[in-house]
Design a protein around this motif. Structure first.
Motif, short mmCIF file in Angstrom:
data_model
loop_
_atom_site.label_atom_id
_atom_site.label_comp_id
_atom_site.label_asym_id
_atom_site.label_seq_id
_atom_site.Cartn_x
_atom_site.Cartn_y
_atom_site.Cartn_z
N GLY A 96 0.78 -1.27 0.04
CA GLY A 96 0.07 0.08 -0.16
C GLY A 96 0.88 1.26 0.12
O GLY A 96 0.22 2.41 0.01
N ILE A 97 2.02 1.14 -0.11
CA ILE A 97 3.06 2.25 -0.12
C ILE A 97 3.14 2.90 -1.49
O ILE A 97 3.19 2.07 -2.74
N GLU A 98 2.58 4.27 -1.75
CA GLU A 98 2.69 5.01 -3.05
C GLU A 98 3.98 5.47 -3.52
O GLU A 98 4.37 5.20 -4.58
N LYS A 99 4.84 5.82 -2.47
CA LYS A 99 6.39 6.30 -2.88
C LYS A 99 7.12 5.64 -1.71
O LYS A 99 6.78 5.67 -0.82
N VAL A 100 8.23 5.26 -2.55
CA VAL A 100 9.30 4.59 -1.57
C VAL A 100 10.39 5.87 -1.45
O VAL A 100 11.10 6.35 -2.38
N CYS A 101 10.96 6.00 -0.09
CA CYS A 101 11.93 6.84 0.02
C CYS A 101 13.34 6.33 0.16
O CYS A 101 13.36 5.35 1.11
N PHE A 120 9.48 1.11 -11.72
CA PHE A 120 8.23 1.74 -10.95
C PHE A 120 7.90 3.04 -11.26
O PHE A 120 6.83 3.56 -11.12
N GLY A 121 8.65 3.63 -12.18
CA GLY A 121 8.54 5.30 -12.42
C GLY A 121 9.10 6.00 -11.47
O GLY A 121 9.16 5.81 -10.11
N GLY A 122 9.73 7.07 -12.05
CA GLY A 122 10.29 8.20 -11.02
C GLY A 122 9.26 8.81 -9.97
O GLY A 122 9.59 8.84 -9.00
N SER A 123 8.27 8.85 -10.46
CA SER A 123 7.31 9.67 -9.66
C SER A 123 7.10 8.78 -8.34
O SER A 123 6.44 9.33 -7.38
N SER A 124 7.28 7.53 -8.08
CA SER A 124 7.06 6.47 -7.01
C SER A 124 8.30 6.44 -6.12
O SER A 124 8.41 6.01 -5.33
N ILE A 125 9.39 7.00 -6.58
CA ILE A 125 10.85 7.11 -5.70
C ILE A 125 11.17 8.57 -5.49
O ILE A 125 11.23 9.43 -6.17
N VAL A 166 14.80 10.13 -10.18
CA VAL A 166 14.13 10.34 -9.11
C VAL A 166 12.84 11.32 -9.31
O VAL A 166 13.35 12.37 -9.69
N GLY A 167 11.81 11.18 -8.74
CA GLY A 167 10.71 12.09 -9.02
C GLY A 167 10.66 13.34 -7.99
O GLY A 167 10.42 14.46 -8.31
N GLU A 168 11.40 12.98 -6.85
CA GLU A 168 11.43 14.18 -5.80
C GLU A 168 12.61 13.95 -5.35
O GLU A 168 13.21 12.74 -4.94
N ILE A 169 13.25 15.02 -4.23
CA ILE A 169 14.43 14.93 -3.68
C ILE A 169 14.04 15.65 -2.46
O ILE A 169 13.69 16.66 -2.41
N MET A 170 14.14 14.89 -1.12
CA MET A 170 13.69 15.68 0.34
C MET A 170 15.16 15.93 0.75
O MET A 170 16.13 15.26 0.85
N VAL A 171 15.30 17.30 1.05
CA VAL A 171 16.75 17.69 1.77
C VAL A 171 16.04 17.84 3.25
O VAL A 171 15.32 18.74 3.49
N ASN A 172 16.79 17.09 4.03
CA ASN A 172 16.39 17.16 5.47
C ASN A 172 17.92 17.65 6.37
O ASN A 172 18.84 17.06 6.46
N SER A 173 17.49 18.71 7.04
CA SER A 173 18.70 19.12 8.00
C SER A 173 18.77 18.86 9.07
O SER A 173 17.83 18.88 10.08
N ILE A 174 19.80 18.08 9.53
CA ILE A 174 20.17 17.41 10.74
C ILE A 174 20.12 18.64 11.91
O ILE A 174 19.73 18.30 12.95
N THR A 197 14.79 18.88 -10.38
CA THR A 197 14.04 17.94 -9.62
C THR A 197 13.16 18.66 -8.48
O THR A 197 13.65 19.30 -7.74
N PRO A 198 11.75 18.25 -8.22
CA PRO A 198 10.87 18.85 -7.43
C PRO A 198 11.71 18.46 -6.06
O PRO A 198 12.14 17.47 -5.71
N MET A 199 11.65 19.66 -5.04
CA MET A 199 12.42 19.44 -3.66
C MET A 199 11.26 19.39 -2.81
O MET A 199 10.31 20.36 -2.61
N ILE A 200 11.69 18.68 -1.74
CA ILE A 200 10.87 18.70 -0.48
C ILE A 200 11.54 19.38 0.76
O ILE A 200 12.81 18.90 0.95
N ALA A 201 11.47 20.16 1.55
CA ALA A 201 12.12 20.98 2.49
C ALA A 201 11.73 20.15 3.83
O ALA A 201 10.64 19.94 4.09
#
Length: 258
Positions: A96-101, A120-125, A166-174, A197-201
């Protein structure tokens, strides 16, 4: 009107949800299934679930628990943590997971990223980059839940992930994780300008104004929020919350498709 999404980010450890500060001192905040049910009621558009213990413990995802969470989730669910093979990606989609990180495994095995995107398509990664500023002010990529410094430049690495599809890149600040002190706007603006590529902050959200700032200044496509959506008040009492649609609209954060 901006179309950036505002995504609750839930940290899984064992069978419970936890919140960290700078990737340390995990505090228990509740049951993941109950949290998802509350977010259902608040009509959240998407949820991000990260198992922060899977990679350090060298184990694969807990598919049974993830499936239970996904079955209660009325919105798209993204999962990350302990994923090291294409078969695990496939199995996560099946429960049931739509996107895998992908995070640590993406850095260690670029072939996994490419194969996952092709299959699986870049939109799912989604690729996650955990960043931390060195003593000398240089940003570096960390893996293994913030325990291993790769010394890699995050903007160069993000460009490579983008080329892999990859469909998105998440940038996570430690440095800002759990601090609720605001986002690293300067760095986020730099990486968004350098990579298409679309970014997630992620890392630092504490107020609605912080969300408005990072979307308006850095032009990110989404914001992942942890502490702000699980704590309430100066004493940080645990309370699952989410902005109302009118609040998001007032700050021009509402998704056009909502």
């Amino acid at each position: 009107m901006l179309t950036s999404r505002v995504i609750p980010c839930l940290l899984l450890r064992g069978r419970g949800l936890y919140k960290t500060v700078r990737f340390s001192n995990p505090k228990y905040v509740g049951d993941p299934v109950n949290a998802v049910k509350i977010f259902n009621e608040k009509e959240v558009d998407e949820i991000l679930l990260l198992d922060i213990a899977a990679t350090p413990e060298r184990r694969e995802p807990n598919y049974e628990l993830i499936g239970d969470i996904a079955s209660e989730c009325f919105m798209p669910l993204t999962y990350g943590g302990g994923v090291t093979s294409i078969e695990q990606v496939r199995r996560l989609h099946r429960v049931g997971i739509e996107k895998v990180c992908l995070n640590t495994a993406a850095f260690q095995d670029r072939r996994l990223v490419k194969e996952s995107c092709d299959s699986f398509g870049g939109s799912s990664i989604v690729a996650c980059i955990d960043i931390k500023k060195s003593f000398f002010g240089k940003y570096e990529v960390w893996i293994n839940s913030g325990k291993t410094n790769t010394k890699e430049d995050p903007i160069r690495y993000a460009g490579e992930l983008a080329r892999l599809g990859v469909g998105e890149i998440m940038v996570n600040s430690i440095d800002r994780d759990g601090t609720m002190s605001g986002f690293d706007l300067s760095f986020l603006k730099s990486i968004c300008s350098a990579v298409d590529t679309p970014m997630i902050a992620c890392g630092g959200a504490g107020t609605l104004e912080h969300l408005s700032e990072v979307i308006g200044t850095a032009k990110v496509n989404a914001v992942a929020v942890g502490s702000m959506f699980v704590f309430h008040g100066k004493h940080k009492a645990v309370l699952i919350n989410y902005p109302t649609l009118s609040q998001l609209e007032e700050l021009q954060l509402a998704n056009v498709s909502s």
